[in-house]
Design an enzyme around this catalytic site. Structure first.
Site, PDB file in Angstrom:
ATOM      1  N   TYR A   1       1.000  -1.188  -0.042  1.00 56.18           N
ATOM      2  CA  TYR A   1      -0.191  -0.013   0.003  1.00 56.18           C
ATOM      3  C   TYR A   1       0.838   1.351   0.000  1.00 56.18           C
ATOM      4  CZ  TYR A   1      -4.544  -2.370   0.700  1.00 56.18           C
ATOM      5  OH  TYR A   1      -5.675  -3.062   0.308  1.00 56.18           O
TER       6      TYR A   1
ATOM      7  N   HIS B   1     -17.691  -3.663  -2.065  1.00 50.98           N
ATOM      8  CA  HIS B   1     -16.044  -4.409  -2.411  1.00 50.98           C
ATOM      9  C   HIS B   1     -15.715  -5.391  -1.353  1.00 50.98           C
ATOM     10  CE1 HIS B   1     -11.863  -4.052  -2.955  1.00 50.98           C
ATOM     11  NE2 HIS B   1     -11.743  -4.115  -1.800  1.00 50.98           N
TER      12      HIS B   1
END
Length: 608
Positions: free
Chosen positions: A247, A431
């Site tokens: 990330y 999601h």
């Protein structure tokens, strides 16, 4: 078989088409004699190619017989192009395929060729052949007893076959696929030659594929303001680590804008060749960040020692694999560069690199379209989510395991009571990761369940596009997010986390007017499984991974006990609102469920 010499909706390649009917009149478009284009009626021309349309060197761009709202290339080479229009009861499909043989087209609940609802059609010697069929196995599709797909138009030219067809969304035929707001797995095929007869259709071989689409709720681009400008934020030559999951964050601002603007469109730009690498991208608006960090080098998002650089809970833009550009409706835009606003923006990019490749340099990013011409409403985004931690627990060997997240009535009412008419929901994105099978966002109003805000029974991890919505949230509402997982391929517990092998359960709700509520979360505390000393409620936040890893998940009584804990033990509940303030409390999941469950209205008009 339907054959015809009567002209219906038709036009020559390169000609200006003015159909006599539009898709709003679909019940009328059921000819007994669909039109087939004689090759001699149209000049042999190759239309000019444009970058916005699928094309090949020989055929040029396909030209549909009418103006269609939606268009997709089903294959990577643009040889199989689908157009469609839809209203409340019917859908028109038009396929343009680079073949002079037969075309197969259909829908499947599981993305496989069996079971599936299909049509097979071709044009031979100026005569169209077309039948509604279904698959009964890995063999030639079976002709349906009820022919519920209707051919409107057919054409074969020097390089393409075109079929235009219409059907009801719900044909009430068990051999047909009911088209709903779910993600639909489109299956397609073609063959270079015509069949010798309807009873002898040759195998398509490698000329086939599967493509997930939202047929009913896909966003259609509205017109943009003439003074709109674009702003690009990119990961500038970022060297992606050779790790499974990264990330990476970078800080930006809108300092180039001297006054308030509305964000009216955003579109992620994935570097060519990195389509598999870039899994998702999120932009957060966060307080307390040192302005000197704007455009400084990328850093690992959740590991930096400076906590102000960690992503916060206020979402500005979101994209995940398979998604396309997001357009705000013409009456609303998300405000940026507001007077006195000192918050900065964190762009988070999730790189998924399971092969641990090294040497990859990425310049992917996001393009914003903004306008100084302010629209009627300021828009906002509510993130409704399970916290990304190990309290999200999915046992192995489960085909339909449901985890739930709650946003209670008191929270929704606190922030929506200032809007007597409620807030308008115009977009939704749900999601999960690889185990995700279905996702549903439920709405309950004062104990009475309403139609789900979104309900996708065929969730596809590789197709996470935005859903158009036209709903209202109001004071007195509460929300339940249900993520259904299939862990039959796993032998160990799967926990919540940031990698694609871990799981998430999130829905993003786009709405206007903008409310002060921007984040709502809950997670189970599993009180009955804690064996250590309890000092206070925070003791129940301690991870239980060692406990859950040691449990025998093949034992049905263990599964029952765990599910009972989810349904009856307390949850930790938190919501975030303006000025980045968070409120914490405990909640009872049983109190969230409706007194009157929602039941879908049955279709009473199944036949024309």
């Amino acid at each position: 078989m339907l054959t015809s010499t009567t002209k219906h909706l038709a036009g020559c390649v390169g000609a200006s088409l003015t159909p006599r009917h539009t898709h709003q009149e679909l019940p009328m478009l059921l000819p007994q004699t669909p039109y087939v284009e004689p090759p001699s009626m149209c000049p042999s021309v190759t239309p000019p190619m444009t970058s916005s349309q699928p094309k090949t060197a020989l055929c040029g761009a396909p030209l549909p017989t009418e103006q269609f709202v939606f268009q997709e290339s089903l294959d990577a080479d643009g040889k199989y192009v689908l157009f469609w229009n839809v209203n409340k009861t019917h859908i028109i499909f038009e396929v343009h395929v680079e073949t002079k043989g037969y075309i197969g087209f259909g829908m499947s609940p599981n993305g496989k060729m069996f079971p599936a609802d299909v049509v097979v059609g071709w044009v031979k010697d100026g005569v169209p052949h077309f039948q509604d069929r279904h698959t009964g196995g890995h063999s030639q599709p079976i002709v349906d007893a009820s022919q519920d797909w209707h051919l409107l138009y057919a054409r074969e030219d020097h390089c393409r076959t075109v079929l235009k067809m219409v059907r009801k969304l719900d044909t009430c035929d068990d051999e047909d696929f009911k088209i709903t707001d779910d993600t639909v797995k489109i299956i397609y095929s073609y063959h270079p030659h015509d069949p010798s007869s309807e009873d002898s259709i040759p195998y398509h071989g490698t000329h086939r594929g599967i493509r997930s689409l939202l047929l009913l709720s896909k966003l259609s681009p509205p017109p943009l303001e003439s003074d709109a400008i674009t702003i690009d934020w990119k990961n500038e030559n970022y060297h992606v680590p050779s790790n499974d999951t990264t990330y990476s964050c970078r800080i930006f601002d809108f300092s180039s804008l001297q006054k308030k603007h509305h964000l009216i469109k955003f579109e992620v730009q994935v570097q060519k060749g990195h389509e598999v690498l870039v899994h998702h991208l999120v932009v957060y608006k966060c307080p307390g960040i040192n302005r000197n960090l704007v455009n400084s080098p990328n850093y690992i998002c959740h590991e930096d020692s400076d906590k102000t650089k960690h992503p916060c809970g206020k979402i500005v833009a979101i994209w995940a694999v398979g998604g396309e550009a997001f357009y705000f409706p013409t009456e609303a835009g998300l405000p940026v560069a507001e007077p006195g606003d000192t918050e900065l923006y964190i762009m988070e990019t999730h790189y998924n690199n399971p092969e641990l490749k090294s040497g990859m340099v990425d310049n992917s990013g996001i393009r914003f379209t903004v306008t100084p011409t302010l629209r009627q409403h300021d828009a906002g985004i509510l993130e409704f989510t399970a916290p990304v931690d190990t309290n999200l627990v999915i046992p192995p060997h489960q085909s339909n395991f449901v985890s739930s997240v709650y946003c209670n009535e008191s929270t929704v009412t606190e922030f929506l009571q200032e809007y007597p008419n409620g807030v308008n929901v115009f977009g939704v994105q749900q999601h999960a990761h690889l185990l995700g099978k279905a996702i549903k966002t439920r709405v309950i109003h004062k104990g009475v369940e309403q139609k789900p805000l979104a309900d996708d029974k065929y969730y596809d991890f590789n197709y996470q596009d935005f859903r158009r919505a036209n709903r209202t949230l109001r004071a007195g509402d509460s929300l339940i997010l249900e993520c259904t997982y299939d862990s039959t391929g796993r032998t160990n517990v799967t926990y919540g986390g940031y990698s694609t092998q871990e799981e998430m359960c999130i829905v993003f709700i786009f709405h206007y007017p903008r409310t002060r509520l921007y984040n709502c979360q809950s997670k189970p505390l599993y009180k009955r499984f804690h064996t250590g000393p309890v000092v206070g409620w925070w003791s129940y936040l301690a991870p239980l991974t060692s406990t859950f890893d040691a449990m025998d998940w093949t034992n049905a009584s263990v599964i029952r006990e765990f599910k009972d804990s989810l349904e009856n033990d307390q949850y930790f509940y938190v919501y975030g609102h303006d000025n980045n303030q968070y409120n914490y409390t405990m909640m009872d999941p049983k109190s969230m469920y409706p007194n009157v469950p929602y039941t879908e209205t049955p279709n009473t008009q199944c036949r024309i």
